[in-house]
Design a protein around this motif. Structure first.
Motif, PDB file in Angstrom:
ATOM      1  N   UNK A  57     -21.302  26.132   3.838  1.00 37.09           N
ATOM      2  CA  UNK A  57     -21.209  27.133   4.906  1.00 37.09           C
ATOM      3  C   UNK A  57     -19.903  27.019   5.667  1.00 37.09           C
ATOM      4  N   UNK A  58     -19.327  25.834   5.675  1.00 42.01           N
ATOM      5  CA  UNK A  58     -18.062  25.625   6.376  1.00 42.01           C
ATOM      6  C   UNK A  58     -16.915  26.429   5.755  1.00 42.01           C
ATOM      7  N   UNK A  59     -17.074  26.887   4.518  1.00 46.49           N
ATOM      8  CA  UNK A  59     -16.022  27.694   3.892  1.00 46.49           C
ATOM      9  C   UNK A  59     -15.793  29.003   4.634  1.00 46.49           C
ATOM     10  N   UNK A  60     -16.729  29.400   5.471  1.00 45.19           N
ATOM     11  CA  UNK A  60     -16.562  30.628   6.244  1.00 45.19           C
ATOM     12  C   UNK A  60     -15.618  30.423   7.432  1.00 45.19           C
ATOM     13  N   UNK A  61     -15.268  29.178   7.729  1.00 48.70           N
ATOM     14  CA  UNK A  61     -14.344  28.887   8.826  1.00 48.70           C
ATOM     15  C   UNK A  61     -12.943  29.361   8.452  1.00 48.70           C
ATOM     16  N   UNK A  62     -12.218  29.806   9.430  1.00 50.26           N
ATOM     17  CA  UNK A  62     -10.863  30.314   9.228  1.00 50.26           C
ATOM     18  C   UNK A  62      -9.943  29.280   8.571  1.00 50.26           C
ATOM     19  N   UNK A  63     -10.115  28.018   8.913  1.00 48.51           N
ATOM     20  CA  UNK A  63      -9.282  26.952   8.349  1.00 48.51           C
ATOM     21  C   UNK A  63      -9.307  26.987   6.818  1.00 48.51           C
ATOM     22  N   UNK A  64     -10.498  27.139   6.246  1.00 52.82           N
ATOM     23  CA  UNK A  64     -10.623  27.114   4.785  1.00 52.82           C
ATOM     24  C   UNK A  64     -10.101  28.391   4.134  1.00 52.82           C
ATOM     25  N   UNK A  65     -10.008  29.466   4.894  1.00 57.60           N
ATOM     26  CA  UNK A  65      -9.394  30.686   4.370  1.00 57.60           C
ATOM     27  C   UNK A  65      -7.915  30.431   4.062  1.00 57.60           C
ATOM     28  N   UNK A  66      -7.271  29.669   4.933  1.00 62.12           N
ATOM     29  CA  UNK A  66      -5.845  29.373   4.770  1.00 62.12           C
ATOM     30  C   UNK A  66      -5.598  28.108   3.947  1.00 62.12           C
ATOM     31  N   UNK A  67      -6.575  27.216   3.905  1.00 59.55           N
ATOM     32  CA  UNK A  67      -6.435  25.928   3.229  1.00 59.55           C
ATOM     33  C   UNK A  67      -7.640  25.673   2.325  1.00 59.55           C
ATOM     34  N   UNK A  68      -7.732  26.374   1.208  1.00 57.42           N
ATOM     35  CA  UNK A  68      -8.900  26.176   0.345  1.00 57.42           C
ATOM     36  C   UNK A  68      -8.937  24.755  -0.228  1.00 57.42           C
ATOM     37  N   UNK A  69     -10.120  24.168  -0.296  1.00 56.20           N
ATOM     38  CA  UNK A  69     -10.236  22.791  -0.796  1.00 56.20           C
ATOM     39  C   UNK A  69     -10.164  22.718  -2.315  1.00 56.20           C
ATOM     40  N   UNK A  70      -9.855  21.529  -2.808  1.00 59.81           N
ATOM     41  CA  UNK A  70      -9.913  21.241  -4.237  1.00 59.81           C
ATOM     42  C   UNK A  70     -11.271  20.586  -4.477  1.00 59.81           C
ATOM     43  N   UNK A  71     -12.182  21.325  -5.050  1.00 58.88           N
ATOM     44  CA  UNK A  71     -13.571  20.886  -5.198  1.00 58.88           C
ATOM     45  C   UNK A  71     -13.738  20.069  -6.474  1.00 58.88           C
TER      46      UNK A  71
END
Length: 107
Positions: A57-71
């Motif tokens: 659910x944290x992927x909806x945060x603006x931070x992850x929009x600009x900095x997608x994680x390497x899963x």
């Protein structure tokens, strides 16, 4: 609100995650993270940490929009995610003889 995520080619999957439904899970993560219902394990951007576990659910945060994680792993719940990290550490120790998880998981 689509987010472009980066996945390790050989993802670690928890027991509750079925490989045949992986494409659907990825699509939900990228388009509707609030409804994905999974936990993610990613490589940490913090130099003093190796991995991060968090609710998708944290992927909806603006931070992850600009900095997608390497899963590197997807789990059904928190306990399953911790078990996957334990498995990753064991694999890294077996293959490399150390616990440099960032290097091991990026190779």
């Amino acid at each position: 609100m689509a987010i472009r995520l980066n996945y390790r080619p050989e993802l670690y999957l928890g027991e509750g995650i079925k490989r045949k439904k992986l494409d659907k899970i990825k699509k939900n993560l990228e388009n509707k993270p609030l409804f994905s219902g999974v936990f993610l394990i990613s490589i940490s951007r913090n130099p003093s940490d190796q991995l991060e576990i968090y609710d998708a659910k944290q992927l909806s945060w603006r931070y992850y929009q600009k900095n997608p994680p390497y899963i590197v792993g997807i789990a059904d719940d928190w306990q399953e995610a911790v078990a996957l990290v334990t498995e990753m550490v064991g694999d890294c120790l077996r293959v490399r003889g150390d616990c440099e998880l960032k290097e091991y998981l990026r190779c």
